[in-house]
Write a protein that holds these residues in place. Structure first.
Motif, mmCIF file in Angstrom:
data_model
loop_
_atom_site.group_PDB
_atom_site.id
_atom_site.type_symbol
_atom_site.label_atom_id
_atom_site.label_comp_id
_atom_site.label_asym_id
_atom_site.label_seq_id
_atom_site.Cartn_x
_atom_site.Cartn_y
_atom_site.Cartn_z
ATOM 1 N N LYS A 370 0.835 -1.206 0.000
ATOM 2 C CA LYS A 370 0.000 0.000 0.000
ATOM 3 C C LYS A 370 0.867 1.251 0.000
ATOM 4 C CE LYS A 370 -3.706 2.474 2.374
ATOM 5 N NZ LYS A 370 -2.996 3.781 2.221
ATOM 6 N N ARG A 371 1.876 1.286 0.863
ATOM 7 C CA ARG A 371 2.768 2.444 0.902
ATOM 8 C C ARG A 371 3.481 2.613 -0.437
ATOM 9 N NH1 ARG A 371 4.388 5.287 5.463
ATOM 10 N NH2 ARG A 371 4.994 6.692 3.773
ATOM 11 N N LEU A 372 3.868 1.501 -1.037
ATOM 12 C CA LEU A 372 4.517 1.554 -2.352
ATOM 13 C C LEU A 372 3.584 2.155 -3.399
ATOM 14 C CD1 LEU A 372 6.651 0.747 -4.505
ATOM 15 C CD2 LEU A 372 5.563 -1.508 -4.551
ATOM 16 N N HIS A 373 2.377 1.641 -3.482
ATOM 17 C CA HIS A 373 1.469 2.083 -4.546
ATOM 18 C C HIS A 373 0.965 3.507 -4.332
ATOM 19 C CE1 HIS A 373 1.622 -2.154 -5.701
ATOM 20 N NE2 HIS A 373 1.160 -1.759 -6.861
ATOM 21 N N ASP A 374 1.037 4.010 -3.097
ATOM 22 C CA ASP A 374 0.672 5.411 -2.854
ATOM 23 C C ASP A 374 1.629 6.388 -3.548
ATOM 24 O OD1 ASP A 374 -1.510 4.710 -1.341
ATOM 25 O OD2 ASP A 374 -0.545 5.042 0.599
ATOM 26 N N LEU A 375 2.823 5.914 -3.898
ATOM 27 C CA LEU A 375 3.833 6.798 -4.498
ATOM 28 C C LEU A 375 3.505 7.179 -5.932
ATOM 29 C CD1 LEU A 375 7.098 5.075 -3.176
ATOM 30 C CD2 LEU A 375 5.835 6.974 -2.157
ATOM 31 N N ILE A 376 2.502 6.556 -6.519
ATOM 32 C CA ILE A 376 2.137 6.878 -7.898
ATOM 33 C C ILE A 376 1.611 8.313 -8.015
ATOM 34 C CG2 ILE A 376 -0.268 6.126 -7.760
ATOM 35 C CD1 ILE A 376 2.179 5.476 -10.675
ATOM 36 N N LYS A 377 1.313 8.945 -6.877
ATOM 37 C CA LYS A 377 0.763 10.310 -6.898
ATOM 38 C C LYS A 377 1.791 11.341 -7.355
ATOM 39 C CE LYS A 377 1.780 10.938 -1.969
ATOM 40 N NZ LYS A 377 1.196 10.990 -0.619
ATOM 41 N N TYR A 378 3.070 11.005 -7.310
ATOM 42 C CA TYR A 378 4.094 11.977 -7.714
ATOM 43 C C TYR A 378 4.204 12.011 -9.231
ATOM 44 C CZ TYR A 378 5.370 12.265 -2.832
ATOM 45 O OH TYR A 378 5.332 12.475 -1.480
ATOM 46 N N PRO A 379 4.221 13.205 -9.824
ATOM 47 C CA PRO A 379 4.207 13.305 -11.293
ATOM 48 C C PRO A 379 5.435 12.700 -11.969
ATOM 49 C CG PRO A 379 4.613 15.457 -10.275
ATOM 50 C CD PRO A 379 4.198 14.534 -9.179
ATOM 51 N N ILE A 380 6.560 12.588 -11.260
ATOM 52 C CA ILE A 380 7.750 12.004 -11.874
ATOM 53 C C ILE A 380 7.759 10.483 -11.781
ATOM 54 C CG2 ILE A 380 9.191 14.036 -11.489
ATOM 55 C CD1 ILE A 380 10.463 12.523 -9.122
ATOM 56 N N VAL A 381 6.718 9.898 -11.198
ATOM 57 C CA VAL A 381 6.612 8.444 -11.086
ATOM 58 C C VAL A 381 5.696 7.928 -12.186
ATOM 59 C CG1 VAL A 381 5.867 6.514 -9.645
ATOM 60 C CG2 VAL A 381 7.067 8.463 -8.615
ATOM 61 N N GLY A 382 6.235 7.087 -13.047
ATOM 62 C CA GLY A 382 5.435 6.510 -14.119
ATOM 63 C C GLY A 382 4.725 5.240 -13.706
ATOM 64 N N ASP A 383 5.377 4.447 -12.867
ATOM 65 C CA ASP A 383 4.783 3.179 -12.455
ATOM 66 C C ASP A 383 5.367 2.763 -11.108
ATOM 67 O OD1 ASP A 383 3.137 0.897 -12.788
ATOM 68 O OD2 ASP A 383 4.815 -0.290 -13.538
ATOM 69 N N VAL A 384 4.566 2.084 -10.314
ATOM 70 C CA VAL A 384 5.040 1.404 -9.106
ATOM 71 C C VAL A 384 4.546 -0.029 -9.199
ATOM 72 C CG1 VAL A 384 5.176 3.432 -7.622
ATOM 73 C CG2 VAL A 384 3.016 2.204 -7.802
ATOM 74 N N ARG A 385 5.377 -0.957 -8.776
ATOM 75 C CA ARG A 385 4.986 -2.362 -8.878
ATOM 76 C C ARG A 385 5.763 -3.176 -7.856
ATOM 77 N NH1 ARG A 385 7.456 -0.786 -13.786
ATOM 78 N NH2 ARG A 385 9.628 -1.451 -13.918
ATOM 79 N N GLY A 386 5.201 -4.319 -7.522
ATOM 80 C CA GLY A 386 5.881 -5.187 -6.580
ATOM 81 C C GLY A 386 4.993 -6.326 -6.136
ATOM 82 N N MET A 387 5.569 -7.165 -5.293
ATOM 83 C CA MET A 387 4.865 -8.292 -4.702
ATOM 84 C C MET A 387 5.671 -8.730 -3.492
ATOM 85 S SD MET A 387 3.719 -11.945 -6.479
ATOM 86 C CE MET A 387 2.410 -11.220 -7.467
ATOM 87 N N GLY A 388 4.998 -9.160 -2.444
ATOM 88 C CA GLY A 388 5.720 -9.522 -1.238
ATOM 89 C C GLY A 388 6.525 -8.336 -0.742
ATOM 90 N N LEU A 389 7.761 -8.579 -0.305
ATOM 91 C CA LEU A 389 8.643 -7.487 0.099
ATOM 92 C C LEU A 389 9.626 -7.171 -1.021
ATOM 93 C CD1 LEU A 389 9.292 -8.155 3.892
ATOM 94 C CD2 LEU A 389 7.584 -6.690 2.794
ATOM 95 N N LEU A 390 9.068 -6.967 -2.202
ATOM 96 C CA LEU A 390 9.791 -6.496 -3.379
ATOM 97 C C LEU A 390 9.062 -5.274 -3.911
ATOM 98 C CD1 LEU A 390 10.491 -9.754 -5.437
ATOM 99 C CD2 LEU A 390 12.249 -8.178 -4.597
ATOM 100 N N GLY A 391 9.799 -4.231 -4.260
ATOM 101 C CA GLY A 391 9.156 -3.037 -4.793
ATOM 102 C C GLY A 391 10.030 -2.312 -5.780
ATOM 103 N N CYS A 392 9.383 -1.581 -6.682
ATOM 104 C CA CYS A 392 10.095 -0.780 -7.676
ATOM 105 C C CYS A 392 9.314 0.488 -7.974
ATOM 106 C CB CYS A 392 10.289 -1.568 -8.971
ATOM 107 S SG CYS A 392 11.065 -0.622 -10.321
ATOM 108 N N ILE A 393 10.046 1.607 -8.007
ATOM 109 C CA ILE A 393 9.506 2.868 -8.506
ATOM 110 C C ILE A 393 10.152 3.116 -9.861
ATOM 111 C CG2 ILE A 393 9.307 5.353 -8.130
ATOM 112 C CD1 ILE A 393 9.967 4.791 -5.168
#
Length: 467
Positions: A370-393
């Motif tokens: 949830k915290r990861l996917h909330d980062l999509i609100k920033y205009p310089i972020v094109g995508d957020v994705r992940g699963m488990g304890l893996l994440g990518c901005i």
């Protein structure tokens, strides 16, 4: 944690940080070093670690966002691990895996076989992930030579997949944006196009994208000829490619295609194995497949010592077996099944079991994502994705995504901002990737993402000021 900064003060006869960095520049060649500047910059001098944190030589604390290199599952500073390693060193530091066995390796092999799905019961120990993949690919070659199919050797892999640095493993690595001046055996590999749902054409559904990706595999097999295709190698999640999660159903359908054409399915779980997604292995428990071979490393020992494994199914082993007395499976390493490394792996598994770390990962994953996917609100972020304890901005410096230079600049700015604020991430061009130790608490997850939010805001503001 004041004791940590006190402990990292250099003793009178020890080299200071300036001297160590000078020696590092002059004498040490690091992995993946840029050849135009490898003597010109200072790598962070990491001195001590505990839990999810690292301290540099100045005593500054950092959250270890990448978890070392995807591997420090149980966190740093485990006395139980140090004791187990020390005890095994004094009991038996080394044995020849050609002619002898040991208690740690026999017990560990059985434990791993019990964790893996289906009939994956044959554990070949290696020195790490690259040699595990190398062994898997050599198994494919050995099998088809035994079966009188010398042409069935081509490996189908995927763009943005990463499988290692040995000759065979690098051959099937598809990080197409890296400039590579090494040779690879291009005759042995065919790469499928990017599987990342973020790259699908506008207006295409995820289901349609999955259909297209399955068609990519089927078309490649038809073009190459199934009699020439020996294996398909796939990470459940393409981690070094940017934590790419293939569309739902993709793994099951690719396995079905491989079964249809007698193609060995290799699941590269070097990153996803040993708890990263909340299970010992992700292939069956997360994605519902039973591959022919699983490779693993990293989390197997939580990075405390180097060890990998190539786990082969009974079905494949039976097909390789024959009456020939002069045919050997002549693949092996001086440090295969190293007793101290196996003792570390057993202790790592014991800690994960005793502390319920797999259950903990499943418990905190929703908050992390949830915290990861909330980062999509920033205009310089094109995508957020992940699963488990893996994440990518994945950053987007411009509306159209920007050119490679702009993407690299954005990635560097975000990496620098995070580091200034006490968080290490793994920069990959325009992406920031993280896979913290599995023991991370909800409060520490918030600490990490609070820093990421501040860093993203800073980079957003700096880029606006520079425009």
């Amino acid at each position: 944690m004041t004791s940590v900064s006190e402990n990292i003060t250099a003793l009178p006869n020890e080299p200071d940080a300036e001297q160590l960095n000078a020696w590092d520049r002059k004498y040490q060649l690091h992995p993946w070093c840029p050849m135009d500047s490898w003597r010109d910059y200072d790598n962070m001098l990491v001195d001590q670690a505990e839990g999810i944190y690292l301290w540099d030589h100045k005593g500054k604390r950092f959250i270890d966002g990448p978890g070392g290199m995807w591997c420090v599952q149980i966190g740093y500073g485990r006395q139980k691990m140090a004791d187990a390693i020390s005890t095994q060193v004094m009991r038996l530091a080394y044995n020849s895996p050609w002619t002898t066995t040991t208690e740690p390796s026999a017990v560990l092999a059985r434990k791993i076989a019990k964790m893996t799905p289906g009939d994956l019961n044959n554990v070949f120990f290696t020195t790490g992930g690259s040699t595990a993949v190398d062994s898997a690919l050599r198994t494919v070659q050995f099998l088809n030579n035994r079966l009188g199919r010398p042409n069935k050797k081509i490996v189908i892999a995927r763009e943005k997949g990463y499988h290692g640095s040995t000759y065979l493993a690098s051959t099937v690595t598809g990080k197409e944006r890296d400039k590579n001046r090494f040779d690879v055996e291009s005759r042995l590999v065919e790469f499928l196009p990017d599987v990342n749902p973020y790259r699908r054409p506008k207006g295409m559904s995820v289901e349609e994208w999955c259909d297209e990706k399955i068609a990519d595999l089927e078309n490649a097999i038809a073009e190459l000829g199934p009699e020439n295709v020996g294996a398909f190698i796939a990470e459940p999640i393409l981690c070094s490619g940017g934590v790419i999660v293939p569309p739902p159903g993709y793994h099951k359908r690719t396995l079905e295609v491989c079964r249809k054409h007698d193609i060995i399915y290799i699941s590269d779980e070097v990153v996803t194995g040993f708890g990263r997604l909340g299970h010992w292995f992700a292939s069956e428990d997360v994605f519902g497949i039973q591959p022919d071979i699983i490779t693993c490393a990293k989390g197997l020992t939580s990075g405390y010592l180097p060890l990998g494994a190539c786990i082969i199914s009974d079905r494949i082993m039976q097909r390789m077996t024959g009456p020939d007395q002069d045919v050997l499976f002549s693949n092996g390493y001086t440090y295969s099944a190293h007793p101290v490394c196996c003792a570390a792996a057993l202790t790592n598994i014991e800690i994960i079991e005793e502390e319920g770390i797999l259950e903990h990962v499943r418990e905190v994953t929703p908050h992390f994502q949830k915290r990861l996917h909330d980062l999509i609100k920033y205009p310089i972020v094109g995508d957020v994705r992940g699963m488990g304890l893996l994440g990518c901005i994945e950053g987007r410096p411009e509306e159209d995504g920007g050119n490679l230079e702009a993407q690299r600049k954005l990635g560097a700015l975000l990496d620098e901002a995070c580091e200034e604020m006490g968080l290490l991430v793994r920069p990959l061009i325009n992406m920031a990737v993280f896979s913290p130790p599995l023991i991370i608490s909800k409060d520490q997850i918030d600490e990490m993402f609070d820093i990421l939010e501040k860093a993203l805001q800073k980079v957003t503001d700096d880029m606006a000021d520079a425009a």
